[in-house]
Design a protein around this motif. Structure first.
Motif, short mmCIF file in Angstrom:
data_model
loop_
_atom_site.label_atom_id
_atom_site.label_comp_id
_atom_site.label_asym_id
_atom_site.label_seq_id
_atom_site.Cartn_x
_atom_site.Cartn_y
_atom_site.Cartn_z
N ALA A 49 0.82 -1.22 0.00
CA ALA A 49 0.00 0.00 0.00
C ALA A 49 0.85 1.27 0.00
O ALA A 49 0.35 2.33 0.34
N THR A 50 2.11 1.14 -0.30
CA THR A 50 3.05 2.27 -0.46
C THR A 50 3.35 3.00 0.84
O THR A 50 3.91 4.09 0.81
N LEU A 51 3.04 2.41 1.97
CA LEU A 51 3.29 3.13 3.21
C LEU A 51 4.61 2.75 3.87
O LEU A 51 5.03 3.40 4.82
N ASP A 71 3.09 7.29 -6.62
CA ASP A 71 1.95 8.12 -7.04
C ASP A 71 1.06 7.36 -8.00
O ASP A 71 -0.17 7.41 -7.92
N ARG A 74 -0.94 4.75 -6.11
CA ARG A 74 -2.02 5.32 -5.30
C ARG A 74 -3.22 5.70 -6.14
O ARG A 74 -4.34 5.75 -5.64
N GLU A 75 -2.96 6.02 -7.40
CA GLU A 75 -4.09 6.39 -8.24
C GLU A 75 -5.05 5.23 -8.47
O GLU A 75 -6.20 5.43 -8.81
N LEU A 77 -5.20 2.47 -6.20
CA LEU A 77 -5.09 1.63 -5.01
C LEU A 77 -6.30 1.83 -4.10
O LEU A 77 -6.78 2.94 -3.90
N TYR A 79 -7.10 0.76 -0.14
CA TYR A 79 -6.40 0.18 1.02
C TYR A 79 -7.32 0.24 2.22
O TYR A 79 -7.80 1.31 2.60
N LEU A 102 -10.03 13.71 -3.17
CA LEU A 102 -8.61 13.40 -3.08
C LEU A 102 -8.24 12.25 -4.01
O LEU A 102 -7.12 12.16 -4.50
N LYS A 103 -9.18 11.37 -4.25
CA LYS A 103 -8.88 10.25 -5.15
C LYS A 103 -9.04 10.65 -6.61
O LYS A 103 -8.89 9.83 -7.50
N TYR B 92 -3.03 8.60 3.36
CA TYR B 92 -1.69 8.59 2.76
C TYR B 92 -1.66 7.71 1.51
O TYR B 92 -0.73 7.80 0.73
N THR B 93 -2.64 6.81 1.38
CA THR B 93 -2.64 5.96 0.20
C THR B 93 -3.52 6.53 -0.90
O THR B 93 -3.69 5.91 -1.94
N ALA B 94 -4.09 7.70 -0.64
CA ALA B 94 -4.85 8.35 -1.71
C ALA B 94 -3.87 9.03 -2.66
O ALA B 94 -2.77 9.39 -2.25
N PRO B 95 -4.26 9.16 -3.91
CA PRO B 95 -3.32 9.76 -4.87
C PRO B 95 -3.22 11.26 -4.72
O PRO B 95 -3.76 12.02 -5.52
N ILE B 96 -2.56 11.72 -3.63
CA ILE B 96 -2.38 13.16 -3.45
C ILE B 96 -0.89 13.45 -3.36
O ILE B 96 -0.11 12.59 -2.96
N ARG B 97 -0.55 14.67 -3.71
CA ARG B 97 0.85 15.04 -3.64
C ARG B 97 1.14 15.69 -2.31
O ARG B 97 0.27 16.29 -1.68
#
Lengths: 302, 1216
Positions: A49-51, A71, A74-75, A77, A79, A102-103, B92-97
């Motif tokens: 999950a990229t964390l 990035d 996450r687009e 993903l 989780y 945000l998504k 944090y896993t959302a696609p944000i910068r």
């Protein structure tokens, strides 16, 4: 789309080695990651999950390098972590809408539809104006599912999702997941064998940071046929049995202990029992791996 | 888009929280009160409109400070809510910068804070324009004043504050860490920036809040007109300060951005991770057992378990230990236990030095620096209560933050152990902190080479006194957090409690019985010890300790256990808990509160009169209203007094019997005598030696009128006898020391009846006078007021017999006639002293009694021919120096200075007026001196001056003695504008001359360098010229510099002669009193016409010069001499009363000098030093010198006042 994990290792700063050279190939559909507490499931899930960053290894999701193109991941993903909180004073609908933006669901009308659909799917529509602080564990979990499902993720990471749910909630939740599994990679980590057996077409058993077994549940059960034996004993007799037999699990039933052992031949005093996924799991944990065509350990040795 | 959404959501989320609106309310109310409150304006000693730019700026700074310490949660929540609530894995896993996420949150917090700070301006506007304000106090509405203060003070503060708070919160993932950020900023402003080390400029620069700029620079350097008119501009040091802090804030923002990652929070800092690793490295991790093995069976046997008291005691201890460790190992704990003690060493070193002259760091001085009252909002120790509030919050929320709340809440035992344990943990931290502070103090002493540590005194003051105050506040902080049961609100309430304690009068609360933890302060000096200050201190603290117990009971009753927060339910639970020991404790606490409070009230309000500042003003106004009409009624002059003073140090009592001889010097008969009696003492019946009846005795306003049956005819005299008794009755609300102390008694004739109406009792400030509807009066009579130059009284001859206990020495003005011991009934052996003055002395008589050692010496006029002529009539003088037996280091230097003064002053300025001089040390840590006729007094601190020996170091105490001795050759001066010049400027001029006479020109140069430093009197460009000067900078600095410069232009003989003639003209009994105009006239007669312009520039206008050597070169001529070429730049400007600068043309004589060795000074004198005609602008000067020069410059000795003196001289570039 498949998720290719190869040679993944992770050691925490306190010395705990959470993942040891994990290699998995995960196709689309529901994939179960089964393991006891502390096996490294959550670490693996968080890395996916990229964390978190592994110390070594590579992860590839289709064209995406998961470790280096976060990035991009996450687009697409979704989780659902094992533990998470919510803003106690925010309303469910409002926070879900926030996440939708945000998504990347930026058009108002699309967002409205998506949010409404998800709230209905997760059975939260009626409480969408309530503050999240007052939600029960199950409602919170469903809210998390709604967030995870936003934007039709191609990769869905679900970490111990059913732990706190009542049976009805659990069924509803698993249904939601299985719908999603038709079009994406869904990884479900759990220590509840039933979750996997009911849902997953493929599974892996992880223990102490290693993948012990990777298989299709039905085939794995089949492979154990004729090797699991059962006997009901008093609790006091357990220690004696342990010396002579390879016990894979014990269970209480009506005050007495049901013992399952693994044996190629019929042990005296035991009756045969048709194996289920639980026996697969416990056999693997006890070190009785069925003969395999290509386990992860072998691949690593190559 | 996503940035906008994150901003929008954050803003929307926070703006709906109730506590943010509470902060708005708090800011509005506090700033409203602050605007209406007059006390601050009095502290800053100037009048200004409520809505003047300065008034707005001061309240804005105050509001910023309140915002900083109450609203940190805004940035903290924005930065750390995701981690604190656990939502972050979803987010944090959302696609944000990163920049959208952090940027949106940060900007939302900043905008919220900027909007919050608008409440400050709203509070000020309401304070000004809501009804209830005297319209005279409101100036024209100037939006620029509000906008300027908001833009220059509030907005940058909001940005800096938000940046630091956001950084710490996001780093730690805990919103409360933002409060630690606030603490760091307050610490910078209050602690670090207050070092004298940094001087004014640097301190102003280092203060992130702007409080130094407004409270010090603006308050002291701006003229009243400027304060009312000048709108704060972003310029000069303020601009640098704002740019500096915005720069720091940007760096912090950058750091936040760089260190942030969308990653799983493993929890714990690098430090805790390091510790965990080092612990675990040795023990291998046990392999997890497979599910099959049977666990060891639970033992059915019961484990012995404590219960009741033993359980509670052990729980308390365990919680105390944990709490202590939790604080001590946190970042804030590190700040308190390492950073502050380290900086304290620096602070003490800084504070035990004045402009480069060191003071002996006695333990009394050091503990005074290490302690501070909770009520002193400007003390550097305000940082500690803020930390205590922060720690209290951390402790109260510790379990719940860790998710352990419900587990610990379900543990056995009552609510007492968690509260007491946490309190004990907090107390342990405080104790450790104070121990480290004591060590810091001793380290600073060691660095200064001082080794008499007096550990007992450290223990008493830090652990006995200071600890109590901090700890009582700690109880409050903890109880508030427990009872409020909301992190941010708890913090807000606790900080407000501190604001209330520190600024109680702002809320109209004055009595110490009503302000938590308050009470009279304590004092310690080497002479007095703690004196009588401990007893009232202790009663009040006992009373507050009882309250603290009650607070603890409250906390225990209302502590939530489990998630239930419903107030009604909490109340029901509290009622259920109020049983058994808790009920008994509450009962005891309430009983103690009533008993102690009653006892204290009996002492402060019944045995003594309790008067609030408002009551005192009301009385002063009443006095003026009722008796002001007698101000001009002729009254007899007090020409002689005989006093019989009996001091009883043990009982702290004094009985004074006395008689006055009153002579009618007026031209009319006097039929009634007006007397003012002293408050706080018992003045008995007054007896006249002729028939008189008391027609009025106002014991409240302290005025009596006696009618004489036969009026006192002009020239006639009468005798008035009186008896005064002063002694303690219990203790007072402010704990004020009575006049008599066990050791170190010091009082003046203010205890005695005075003759006539006393205009000095009138209210002075225009604000007060308006409030009490009195006509306005000038602070001081105009320079041109002829009436004020008339003499009132001719001085009094004084004869005193003063008795004290046998081990003490009593001092009164006059020469000691004789001393004797006698046994008296009831009070054992007593010692008596008989003092008398031959010549009349001034109006203030000081009396002392202490275990003094006496250093006796005699000055005899030299028999040399020159002094025989000038010193005609000069008799020998008996000099007695009364000092604490332990304080002897200063004696020799003081004696030398005094002798030199007698030699030089009596030669130059005429004979000394008396045959005695008493130098008396009075209790107190002040380092200054004070002169009255024939008497010089100084605080104990004066004996601590410890100038370095040898050339190049300034002997400051020598110079101070010379200055005070200068006052012993006074010019009788009128109390009009310019009066401080007539006393202080002349005394410093004499002091400078004396230093030059006794120690040579180098010592004088060092003294002048010292006086030119901006501390304690920074150069001001205040409106009024020297002739009408009242400001200390003008009288203590510009005045003496003017006289000195004149002496360098026209010669010292001429200036000295002018002063001597001034004295001679005004000394006779019937001569009018002198003013600066007389001084000016004398100087004028001595100044040639060609230099009169100098007098004008120095005295009549506020003139400054800007002189600069832009370039300087030298070349050797074929003849072997050197030709020096100087490029100089000159400018002269005048400042009017509004501080407006006008450049005026310059064409005048200025010294030009060339020096062979610029660094060490020239033993043989400069190579060249002559006055050149210098005009405005740039010009070239060429001079020839015989030897190779090193430095040259214009006005090298700084005779003219140049605010940038450093560029006058320049090293020469030697050209081939």
């Amino acid at each position: 789309m498949t998720l290719e994990i190869s040679g993944l290792s992770k050691t925490y700063s306190n010395g705990v080695q959470a993942l040891k050279n994990v290699t998995l190939s995960i196709p689309g559909g529901m994939y179960g990651l089964l393991g006891p507490n502390g096996a490294g499931k959550s670490t693996l899930m968080r890395i996916l999950a990229t964390l978190q960053e592994p110390d070594e290894g590579r992860i590839q999701l289709g064209e995406i390098d998961v470790l280096h193109q976060k990035d991009k991941v996450r687009e697409t993903l979704g989780y659902l972590p094992q533990e998470f909180g919510v803003y106690p004073k925010a309303r469910a609908g409002e926070l879900l809408d926030h996440f939708a933006v945000l998504k990347g669901i930026t058009t108002r009308s699309a967002r409205k539809t998506v949010v409404e659909t998800l709230l209905r799917q997760t059975n939260l529509w009626d409480v969408r104006r309530q503050k999240l602080g007052g939600f029960s564990g199950g409602m919170k979990q469903r809210f998390g599912v709604a967030v995870a499902l936003l934007g039709n993720p191609k990769l869905m990471i679900v970490d111990e999702p059913t732990a706190g749910l009542d049976p009805a909630e659990r069924v509803r939740f698993l249904n939601l997941l299985s719908e999603l599994g038709e079009q994406s990679v869904v990884i479900l980590s759990t220590h509840i064998v039933a979750d996997v057996s009911e849902l997953c077409t493929r599974m892996a058993i992880i223990h102490q940071g290693r993948i012990l077994q990777e298989a299709e549940p039905l085939k794995a059960v089949e492979a154990l046929r004729g090797r699991i034996w059962r006997r009901v004993v008093e609790k006091s007799a357990l220690a004696g049995l342990e010396r002579d037999h390879s016990i894979i699990s014990t269970k209480l039933l009506g005050g007495r202990t049901v013992v399952h052992v693994y044996s190629e031949d019929a042990p005296a005093g035991f009756e045969p029992v048709p194996p289920d996924l639980e026996d697969v799991y416990f056999s693997a944990m006890a070190g009785h791996l069925p003969p395999k065509t290509g386990g992860p350990e072998k691949e690593a040795r190559l | 888009m996503k940035f906008w959404e994150i901003f929008r959501f954050e803003f929307g989320y926070q703006v709906r929280r109730p506590w943010i609106w509470l902060i708005v309310a708090v800011l509005i109310v506090l700033d409203f009160l602050m605007t209406r409150d007059g006390s601050v304006s009095e502290v800053l000693y100037s009048e200004f409109y409520l809505n003047s730019p300065f008034g707005v700026a001061k309240t804005t700074v105050f509001g910023s400070l309140v915002w900083l310490v109450t609203a940190a949660a805004v940035a903290g929540d924005a930065a750390a809510r995701d981690v604190a609530t656990g939502l972050y894995p979803l987010l944090y896993t959302a696609p944000i910068r990163k920049r959208d996420y952090l940027g949106g949150r940060f900007v939302a917090a900043f905008v919220l804070n900027a909007l919050l700070l608008l409440a400050v301006q709203a509070g000020i506007l309401l304070g000004v324009y809501l009804p209830g304000v005297d319209p005279e106090l409101i100036g024209p509405f100037r939006p620029a004043a509000f906008l300027g203060a908001y833009a220059i003070i509030s907005l940058p503060n909001a940005f800096t504050g938000t940046a630091v708070q956001f950084w710490l919160a996001s780093r730690s993932g805990r919103p409360m860490a933002a409060y630690f950020g606030s603490f760091l900023l307050v610490f910078m402003g209050f602690f670090v920036a207050s070092f004298v080390l940094f001087r004014r400029g640097l301190g102003t620069l280092l203060d992130p809040i702007g409080i130094r700029f407004v409270v010090e620079d603006m308050a002291h350097l701006w003229t009243p007109i400027e304060k009312n008119r000048r709108v704060m501009q972003l310029e000069g040091i303020l601009l640098t300060n704002r740019v500096l802090w915005l720069g720091i804030a940007l760096v912090v923002v950058g750091l936040t951005y760089l260190s942030f990652r969308f990653a799983h929070r493993t929890g714990g800092s690098w430090w805790s991770r390091f510790r965990v690793r080092s612990q675990k490295a040795s023990s291998p991790i046990p392999p997890a057992g497979s599910g099959a093995t049977a666990p060891p069976a639970l033992s059915a046997r019961p484990v012995s378990r404590a219960s009741g008291f033993s359980l509670h005691a052990r729980q308390t201890l365990a919680i105390a230990r944990k709490s202590f460790r939790a604080i001590a190992t946190s970042w804030a704990g590190l700040a308190m236990l390492a950073l502050i003690p380290l900086l304290t060493v620096v602070m003490i070193l800084d504070q035990t030095e004045s402009n480069g002259v060191p003071l002996v760091p006695t333990t009394a001085r050091v503990v005074a620096l290490l302690t501070g009252s909770m009520a002193d909002e400007q003390s550097r120790w305000v940082v500690i209560p803020f930390l205590l509030v922060f720690f209290a919050g951390e402790l109260v929320w510790r379990e719940r933050d860790a998710g352990l709340g419900e587990i610990t809440d379900a543990m056995p035992g009552t609510e007492w152990p968690p509260f007491l344990g946490k309190l004990a943990g907090l107390g342990l931290v405080l104790a450790l902190f104070l121990a480290l502070q004591a060590i810091s103090g001793m380290m600073a002493q060691t660095i200064r080479g001082y080794h008499d540590y007096e550990i007992g005194l450290y223990l008493k003051t830090l652990f006995g006194l200071q600890f109590t105050d901090f700890f009582l506040f700690g109880v409050l902080g903890l109880a508030v957090h427990v009872i409020v049961d909301h992190k941010y609100l708890g913090h807000l309430v606790a900080v407000l409690a501190f604001v209330f304690i520190a600024l109680a009068s702002l809320f109209g609360v004055e009595h110490n019985l009503l302000i938590y933890g308050a009470g009279p302060g304590w004092s310690y000096t080497e002479i007095r010890g703690f004196g009588s200050s401990i007893e009232p201190w202790l009663w009040f603290r006992l009373y507050w300790a009882a309250w603290a117990v009650l607070l603890a009971v409250g906390a225990v009753l209302f502590r939530t256990r489990g998630p239930e927060k419903n107030p009604g339910l909490r109340l029901r639970i509290a009622r259920r808990r109020l049983t058994g020991p808790t009920l008994r404790t509450a009962g005891v606490a309430v009983t103690l509160i009533l008993a102690l409070g009653g006892f204290i009230f009996y002492n402060t309000n019944l045995l003594n009169e309790y008067l609030t500042p408002a009551d005192l003003k009301e009385r002063a106004a009443g006095y003026e209203r009722r008796y002001g009409r007698y101000a001009d009624q002729p009254q007899p002059a007090l020409t002689a007094a005989r006093l019989n003073i009996e001091i009883y140090p043990e009982r702290q009592a004094v009985i004074i019997r006395g008689s006055y001889r009153l002579v009618n010097r007026s031209r009319t008969a006097i039929d009634s005598i007006h007397l003012t009696t002293a408050p706080g003492v018992e003045t008995g019946t007054l007896q006249f030696d002729r028939a008189a009846t008391c027609v009025l005795a106002d014991e409240k306003l302290h005025h009596r009128i006696y009618a004489l049956r036969n009026p006192l005819r002009p020239g006639d005299s009468l005798r008035l006898g009186f008896r005064v008794h002063a002694g303690p009755h219990g203790f007072r609300e402010n704990g004020a020391d009575g006049p008599v102390q066990a050791n170190g008694t010091n009082f003046t004739n203010a205890l005695l009846p005075g003759i006539g109406y006393e205009s000095s009792r009138e209210l002075l400030t225009p604000a007060d006078r308006r409030t009490y509807e009195l006509t306005s009066r000038p602070l001081i009579a105009s320079l041109y007021d002829l009436e004020a130059r008339k003499r009132r009284g001719e001085g009094t001859t004084l004869e005193v017999v003063i008795g004290t206990e046998k081990d003490q020495v009593a001092v009164a003005p006059g020469a000691l006639r004789r001393t004797w011991r006698q046994a008296s009934a009831g009070s054992g052996e007593r010692r008596h002293f008989h003092y008398a003055t031959h010549h009349p002395i001034g109006g203030v008589w000081e009396f002392f009694s202490a275990g003094y050692a006496v250093h006796d010496m005699v000055w005899t006029p030299a028999t040399r021919a020159d002094s025989a002529t000038t010193g005609a009539g000069q008799k020998r003088v008996a000099i007695r120096i009364f000092h604490h037996p332990k304080h002897t280091a200063h004696l020799e230097r003081m004696a030398r200075s005094i002798r030199a003064c007698f030699d030089y002053y009596s030669r130059e300025f005429g004979p000394y007026g008396y045959n005695f001089l008493s130098v008396v040390e009075r209790p107190g840590n002040g380092t200054g001196m004070h002169a009255e006729a024939g008497m010089i007094t100084h605080g104990e601190g004066f004996t601590a001056w410890n100038p370095e020996q040898g050339p190049g170091s300034h002997d400051h105490p020598f110079a101070i003695v010379a200055h005070e001795m200068g006052h012993q050759w006074p010019v009788p001066a009128a109390t009009v504008e310019g009066a401080p010049v007539m006393s202080e400027s002349l005394a410093w001029y004499l002091g400078m001359k004396l230093v030059e006479y006794a120690k040579g020109p180098d010592a004088l140069r060092l003294l002048r360098d010292y006086l030119r430093q901006p501390y304690p009197y920074p150069a001001i460009r205040r409106g009024e010229p020297l002739l009408r000067a009242l400001d200390p900078y003008l009288s203590y600095r510009r005045g003496p510099f003017a006289l000195y410069a004149l002496s360098q232009y026209i010669g010292d003989e001429r200036v000295n002669r002018a002063l001597r003639q001034l004295r001679e003209k005004h000394q006779p009994k019937n001569a009018p009193l002198a003013t600066t105009l007389d001084l000016y006239a004398e100087l004028k007669t001595e100044t040639p016409d060609s230099l009169r312009y100098l007098l004008h520039d120095w005295f009549e206008t506020n003139t400054f010069w800007e002189l600069e050597t832009a370039g300087a070169g030298a070349r050797q001529t074929p003849a072997g001499t050197w030709e020096v070429t100087l490029e100089v730049q000159a400018r002269k400007m005048e400042y009017d009363s509004a501080g407006v600068e006008t450049t005026v043309p310059m064409n005048e004589w200025v010294e030009v000098g060339v020096f062979a060795d610029g660094k060490t000074g020239d033993p043989a004198g400069p190579l060249y030093l002559r006055k050149h005609r210098i005009r405005s602008g740039r010009q070239t000067i060429r001079v020839k010198v015989p030897r190779r020069p090193d430095q040259a410059g214009i006005d090298p000795h700084h005779l003219l006042i140049d605010l940038k003196p450093d560029n006058n001289r320049k090293a020469l570039i030697i050209r081939p």
